[in-house]
Enzyme design. Structure first.
Site, PDB file in Angstrom:
ATOM      1  CG  ASP A  93     -11.938   0.829   0.945  1.00 38.12           C
ATOM      2  OD1 ASP A  93     -11.504   1.940   0.597  1.00 38.12           O
ATOM      3  OD2 ASP A  93     -12.898   0.670   1.724  1.00 38.12           O
ATOM      4  CG  ASP A  94      -5.095   3.307  -1.062  1.00 37.73           C
ATOM      5  OD1 ASP A  94      -4.741   3.338   0.119  1.00 37.73           O
ATOM      6  OD2 ASP A  94      -4.459   3.882  -1.965  1.00 37.73           O
ATOM      7  CB  THR A  95      -8.121   7.194  -1.368  1.00 37.40           C
ATOM      8  OG1 THR A  95      -8.589   6.839  -2.661  1.00 37.40           O
ATOM      9  CG2 THR A  95      -6.620   7.379  -1.395  1.00 37.40           C
TER      10      THR A  95
HETATM   11  P1  5GP Z   1      -8.544   3.886  -4.106  1.00 36.23           P
HETATM   12  O1  5GP Z   1      -7.501   4.815  -3.547  1.00 36.23           O
HETATM   13  O2  5GP Z   1      -9.396   4.546  -5.103  1.00 36.23           O
HETATM   14  O3  5GP Z   1      -9.324   3.191  -3.000  1.00 36.23           O
HETATM   15  O4  5GP Z   1      -7.743   2.747  -4.847  1.00 36.23           O
HETATM   16  C1  5GP Z   1      -7.457   2.915  -6.202  1.00 36.23           C
HETATM   17  C2  5GP Z   1      -6.870   1.708  -6.821  1.00 36.23           C
HETATM   18  O5  5GP Z   1      -5.462   1.802  -6.606  1.00 36.23           O
HETATM   19  C3  5GP Z   1      -7.258   0.336  -6.301  1.00 36.23           C
HETATM   20  O6  5GP Z   1      -8.397  -0.194  -6.922  1.00 36.23           O
HETATM   21  C4  5GP Z   1      -6.030  -0.469  -6.662  1.00 36.23           C
HETATM   22  O7  5GP Z   1      -6.119  -0.940  -7.996  1.00 36.23           O
HETATM   23  C5  5GP Z   1      -4.920   0.547  -6.543  1.00 36.23           C
HETATM   24  N1  5GP Z   1      -4.222   0.381  -5.253  1.00 36.23           N
HETATM   25  C6  5GP Z   1      -4.359   1.128  -4.144  1.00 36.23           C
HETATM   26  N2  5GP Z   1      -3.546   0.678  -3.173  1.00 36.23           N
HETATM   27  C7  5GP Z   1      -2.887  -0.395  -3.715  1.00 36.23           C
HETATM   28  C8  5GP Z   1      -1.900  -1.309  -3.206  1.00 36.23           C
HETATM   29  O8  5GP Z   1      -1.440  -1.227  -2.060  1.00 36.23           O
HETATM   30  N3  5GP Z   1      -1.463  -2.258  -4.066  1.00 36.23           N
HETATM   31  C9  5GP Z   1      -1.921  -2.397  -5.341  1.00 36.23           C
HETATM   32  N4  5GP Z   1      -1.434  -3.369  -6.100  1.00 36.23           N
HETATM   33  N5  5GP Z   1      -2.849  -1.557  -5.861  1.00 36.23           N
HETATM   34  C10 5GP Z   1      -3.329  -0.573  -5.035  1.00 36.23           C
END
Ligand code: 5GP
Length: 155
Positions: A93-95
């Site tokens: 869970d990043d953004t």
């Molecule tokens: P979101 O920003 O929508 O929460 O994350 C989007 C996607 O980006 C995640 O499902 C993941 O696949 C990828 N992602 C985000 N941060 C990372 C990270 O630190 N490492 C990796 N391998 N993928 C990431």
């Protein structure tokens, strides 16, 4: 886990241990796992070993448009989820854009009502979506906002 070049490196064993130590947080009346691809596929498969329920998969694509992140469906489920309770699985869970988009589409397309969320990592940062208070959110580890290298990312 190792830190190198300001990135976190995890092994398959780390990921398996996270899931083994945290799957019991998930409610025991869940009908199926919905894995967000592609990062959620391997965590979801490991989780299935403990929960022993079916896995369905969904995949989204994100792209940048005028400095905004937009998402579109790549592969989806043709299934009514109105009577099911699911756990949505992703690796990180990043953004939170991905979780928000997937939940909104599952509600709209599949009539999802009951769900929980399970992620391996939650990065400490400002999120694009507040998960409703009544929704159970399970996270194995909360970490600093650094890039994570998962074992399946290694070539
Ligand atoms: P979101 O920003 O929508 O929460 O994350 C989007 C996607 O980006 C995640 O499902 C993941 O696949 C990828 N992602 C985000 N941060 C990372 C990270 O630190 N490492 C990796 N391998 N993928 C990431």
């Amino acid at each position: 886990m190792k830190i190198n070049d300001n990135k976190y490196y995890y092994t398959y064993e780390d990921i398996h241990n996270f899931i083994r130590n945290n799957y019991q947080q998930i409610s025991n009346n869940i009908d199926c796992i919905v894995a967000i691809g592609t990062g959620g596929f391997i965590p979801a498969r490991i989780l299935k070993t403990y929960l022993n329920i079916p896995i369905y998969t969904i995949t989204v694509q994100s792209y940048n448009n005028n400095n905004e992140t937009n998402m579109k469906l790549f592969q989806w489920l043709d299934m009514d989820l109105s009577n099911k309770k699911i756990v949505i699985v992703d690796e990180v869970d990043d953004t939170r854009n991905t979780l928000q988009f997937c939940v909104s589409q599952l509600k709209e397309i599949n009539k999802l009502i009951n769900y929980e969320i399970f992620v391996i990592h939650n990065k400490i940062k400002e999120k694009k979506w507040d998960i409703p208070k009544e929704i159970k959110y399970h996270c194995c580890e909360t970490i600093q906002n650094k890039w994570i290298v998962y074992p399946w990312d290694n070539k």
